[in-house]
Structure formats: C-alpha cells, structure tokens
Design a protein around this motif. Structure first.
Motif, PDB file in Angstrom:
ATOM      1  N   ASP A 177      40.975 -23.529  -9.124  1.00 17.13           N
ATOM      2  CA  ASP A 177      40.394 -23.174 -10.426  1.00 17.13           C
ATOM      3  C   ASP A 177      39.740 -24.417 -11.040  1.00 17.13           C
ATOM      4  O   ASP A 177      38.614 -24.369 -11.533  1.00 17.13           O
ATOM      5  CB  ASP A 177      41.466 -22.678 -11.400  1.00 17.13           C
ATOM      6  CG  ASP A 177      42.280 -21.521 -10.856  1.00 17.13           C
ATOM      7  OD1 ASP A 177      42.732 -21.612  -9.701  1.00 17.13           O
ATOM      8  OD2 ASP A 177      42.477 -20.536 -11.582  1.00 17.13           O
TER       9      ASP A 177
ATOM     10  N   ASN B 154      40.530 -15.352   0.540  1.00 14.46           N
ATOM     11  CA  ASN B 154      41.616 -14.976  -0.371  1.00 14.46           C
ATOM     12  C   ASN B 154      42.658 -14.176   0.400  1.00 14.46           C
ATOM     13  O   ASN B 154      42.418 -13.032   0.812  1.00 14.46           O
ATOM     14  CB  ASN B 154      41.088 -14.177  -1.574  1.00 14.46           C
ATOM     15  CG  ASN B 154      42.217 -13.843  -2.534  1.00 14.46           C
ATOM     16  OD1 ASN B 154      42.899 -12.837  -2.389  1.00 14.46           O
ATOM     17  ND2 ASN B 154      42.462 -14.716  -3.489  1.00 14.46           N
TER      18      ASN B 154
ATOM     19  N   GLU C 117      48.182 -15.201  -7.053  1.00 13.59           N
ATOM     20  CA  GLU C 117      48.171 -16.114  -8.191  1.00 13.59           C
ATOM     21  C   GLU C 117      49.139 -15.622  -9.260  1.00 13.59           C
ATOM     22  O   GLU C 117      49.513 -14.442  -9.277  1.00 13.59           O
ATOM     23  CB  GLU C 117      46.765 -16.159  -8.797  1.00 13.59           C
ATOM     24  CG  GLU C 117      45.716 -16.725  -7.861  1.00 13.59           C
ATOM     25  CD  GLU C 117      46.048 -18.126  -7.406  1.00 13.59           C
ATOM     26  OE1 GLU C 117      46.156 -19.021  -8.254  1.00 13.59           O
ATOM     27  OE2 GLU C 117      46.230 -18.327  -6.198  1.00 13.59           O
TER      28      GLU C 117
ATOM     29  N   ASP D 245      42.969 -12.866  -8.051  1.00 17.50           N
ATOM     30  CA  ASP D 245      42.779 -12.555  -6.629  1.00 17.50           C
ATOM     31  C   ASP D 245      41.955 -11.290  -6.477  1.00 17.50           C
ATOM     32  O   ASP D 245      40.918 -11.290  -5.825  1.00 17.50           O
ATOM     33  CB  ASP D 245      44.143 -12.350  -5.945  1.00 17.50           C
ATOM     34  CG  ASP D 245      44.977 -13.622  -5.907  1.00 17.50           C
ATOM     35  OD1 ASP D 245      44.507 -14.599  -5.310  1.00 17.50           O
ATOM     36  OD2 ASP D 245      46.081 -13.614  -6.475  1.00 17.50           O
TER      37      ASP D 245
ATOM     38  N   ASP E 207      39.346 -16.012  -7.693  1.00 13.59           N
ATOM     39  CA  ASP E 207      39.889 -17.047  -6.807  1.00 13.59           C
ATOM     40  C   ASP E 207      38.888 -17.374  -5.680  1.00 13.59           C
ATOM     41  O   ASP E 207      38.624 -18.543  -5.391  1.00 13.59           O
ATOM     42  CB  ASP E 207      41.213 -16.535  -6.231  1.00 13.59           C
ATOM     43  CG  ASP E 207      41.861 -17.512  -5.274  1.00 13.59           C
ATOM     44  OD1 ASP E 207      42.538 -18.436  -5.747  1.00 13.59           O
ATOM     45  OD2 ASP E 207      41.671 -17.357  -4.054  1.00 13.59           O
TER      46      ASP E 207
END
Ligand code: HSE
Length: 376
Positions: A107, A160, A190, A196, A201
């Motif tokens: 992030d 992811n 997360e 997600d 992400d």
C-alpha cells in the motif's frame, strides 16, 4: 563499517511474528550469510494482549513505535505493520533519520513509493521491499537488479493470492463468502479484505512493478481496476465449459505512447501459466527485449512466504552495512521519471458472447510486435 547492527521491528502480526521468530531462532545462519552481527532491539506491537509465540522475548515489546524509529542504536527498521495509517509516518520518520528500511508494505510503496525512494536516496539509506509484491517470488530483485541492463516491455500476472484462492475454490464448487473466510483464516487476506477482492491490493503491486520496470513514478490510484466481487459461480462454471478459467490479472506495458496498466478478472485459456494457479499461488510473466519471456511462480501470500522475502532483504542490508557499502542497488528506480497517465487496455482484448463481461487474456499484447498493433 558496522560490527553489530541494531534492528527494530515494527509490527508483529502474520508476517512480523514470522520475521521476529526467525531473527531470533536463525541468528547463526543470518549472521553467517550477511557477515555481521545484529541485535534485535525492539518489536513495536499494537495489541499487548494478543497471544504470541513463546519464543519471542517479551522485554522487546513496546507499544511506542516511534521510540523504535528514534532509538539511535537502531540502524535498520523492518516495517511489517501494513496499510498506510501508521506505517507511512513511521517509514518516513525512519528514512529522515537515515535508518535503513526493509518493508513488505505494498500500500505504502504503491501510493507513495516514488516520494519515499527519493527520500531514501537523499539520506543514502536503503529502502528495500521484496516482500511487498508477490510474496516469496523475487520479482523486485528481478526487475530492479537482475534485468537492470535490459529493456522491459511488459509485466503481467496473478499477484493477489486471496483472489486466486477464492476463484480456484469456486471452481471446486465452494461459495464466494466461504472461500474468502478460508483465505482470511490462512492469513492471505488483508485486514480489510475489500482491498483484495476489489483489486486495490493488485493495483498497488502493479504500480510498484511499473516503478521498477519502467523507472516511472506510477502510483496505484492511477491504475484502472476491477475486482472479483461480482464474479459468480455461474461465470466460473461457464468459463470452464469454454476452456477458460477466470483469474484476476494485473498487467502493465510501456508503449511509445505511454504506459498501459489495468487489473481485472479476465478469461485465461486453461493451458496458460496464469490459469494454472491455485490457492495463494502467484505467477508473474516478464517480457524483456533481450531476456525474452520469463515466468516466475511461487507462494504470493501468507506469513512464512512473505517473511522469506523480508529476511532476504534484511540479509542484503546487513551485508552491505558490514562491507561499509552505500546503497546503490536500486537499478532503474534510483530516480523515477514523472509518469504520464496510465491508460486501461483490457477493452482492446477480445470477448466471447457467452461471457461478455470478461476480456480474454492474450499474451500477444505483451510482445513488442503487438505493441505496434496496440498503438495503431
Ligand atoms: N492479501 C495479499 C494477497 C497478501 O492475498 O495476495 C500478499 O500481499
């Protein structure tokens, strides 16, 4: 030259507890590989009531993360808090004080990487983040160091683990919600799993990849994204009948007209590398002018896999400090050019009438010959 390096750890959750445990248990091997001694001076935690591994020394715990960063005996700060609420201020504070930083925070790098890299360079401090993208897969080193002498044309993949875990479980008949709950239990998702499933992400990760691959200050809010929350069991089943799987693909390519980037669920032919992913597995395809097509595959989420990447960075920083070397290993990302806007491009891919909401992934887009077609 440093003989004993002071280490401060920020965060002791899924990744942090693995890192802390290994810094304590595997000291001999880490010191042998890096050639220097280190002392874990403090571990900043948020919740003092949480149950933690009995191997961790309680005296190291503090709830005052700033005191860890400010400790003049801490040379290396490892940030595994995640998110940007506290981590952004702490990493910036550490770099301003000339501390070297290892982080797994996508992030932070996705949203503020260019600014933080400039700050690190101005303080001659290391800022390493292998754990931020694709877990155990060494994509940051591959792009930033191994391919620093080549020209990268595109990077695309499945980055992811939570999305892959959900989509692959749906192929086996599981429901969306139960698959997400399982990913949360296994430590892939997360803290806010919306990041997600809505593609936030993956957008962070592809922004970091664009920074590394193209030396451009691309940030994640500029990446077009679609998540998987509207993917249904029916879509998954119909895709399989047509010889496809649905995967959440993130891709970036540089064309003479600018950077194209997008993350979205797409149809991938069953035999393709991206389709042959299950659970938290990630796969990243790099196309470079001279190296050609490279495929990297591995575990993309979870405490142990991410800690492996973090500790690799720790060994690199310790080794450089032991040698008295500066930090000039950032390859293309040493000085990022201002990015032009990134444009979405999945609408240039073909679709089927049966599943018109999904583009069909086509590797040809990532090849130089097809870039001419894209630009036509
Ligand atoms: N939530 C992330 C994922 C963790 O599922 O891939 C690793 O970055």
């Amino acid at each position: 030259m440093k003989t004993t390096v002071g280490v401060g750890l920020l965060g002791c959750g899924t990744v942090g507890s693995n890192v802390a445990d290994r810094l304590q248990r595997e000291r001999d091997i880490i010191e042998r590989r890096s050639g220097v001694r280190y002392e874990l001076r403090a571990i900043a935690i948020q919740d003092s009531l949480k149950r933690r591994s009995s191997a961790l020394e309680r005296r190291l715990f503090t709830r005052d993360a700033r005191s860890v960063v400010d400790d003049p005996h801490v040379d290396l700060v490892i940030e595994v808090i995640g998110g940007t609420t506290d981590a952004a201020e702490l990493v910036e504070r550490a770099l301003e004080r000339g501390r070297h930083v290892v982080t797994a925070n996508k992030d932070l790098l996705g949203e503020q990487g260019p600014r933080l890299q400039a700050l690190a360079a101005s303080r001659r401090a290391a800022l390493r983040f292998e754990g931020a993208v694709a877990g155990a897969i060494p994509i940051v080193r591959t792009l930033g160091e191994a391919l620093a002498g080549d020209e990268i044309l595109s990077v695309a993949g499945v980055v992811n683990g939570t999305c892959t875990a959900i989509l692959s479980a749906m192929e086996e008949g599981a429901g969306f919600d139960e698959s997400l709950a399982r990913a949360q239990r296994l430590g892939y998702a997360e803290a806010d799993p919306g990041n997600d499933v809505e593609g936030v992400d993956a957008a962070h990760k592809i922004a970091v990849i664009a920074q590394l691959a193209f030396g451009l200050a691309v940030i994640s809010p500029r990446i077009a994204r679609t998540g998987i929350s509207s993917v249904t069991q029916r879509d998954v089943a119909r895709a399989r009948m047509l010889g496809f799987r649905i995967r959440h693909v993130a891709a970036v390519l540089r064309t003479p007209d600018g950077v194209l980037a997008e993350v979205a669920p797409v149809l991938v032919a069953e035999s393709h590398e991206f389709a042959r992913t299950a659970d938290a597995e990630n796969v990243v395809q790099v196309v470079a002018r001279d190296a050609g097509r490279l495929i990297l595959r591995g575990i993309g989420a979870g405490g142990a896999a991410t800690a492996s990447a973090v500790l690799g960075d720790v060994v690199t920083v310790l080794h450089a400090l032991g040698q008295g070397r500066g930090f000039d290993l950032r390859g293309r990302s040493n000085s990022l050019e201002t990015a032009s806007r990134t444009e979405p491009f999945f609408d240039r891919l073909s679709r089927t009438v049966e599943l018109p909401n999904y583009a069909i992934w086509d590797d040809a887009l990532t090849n130089v010959s097809m870039q001419a077609l894209v630009n036509a």
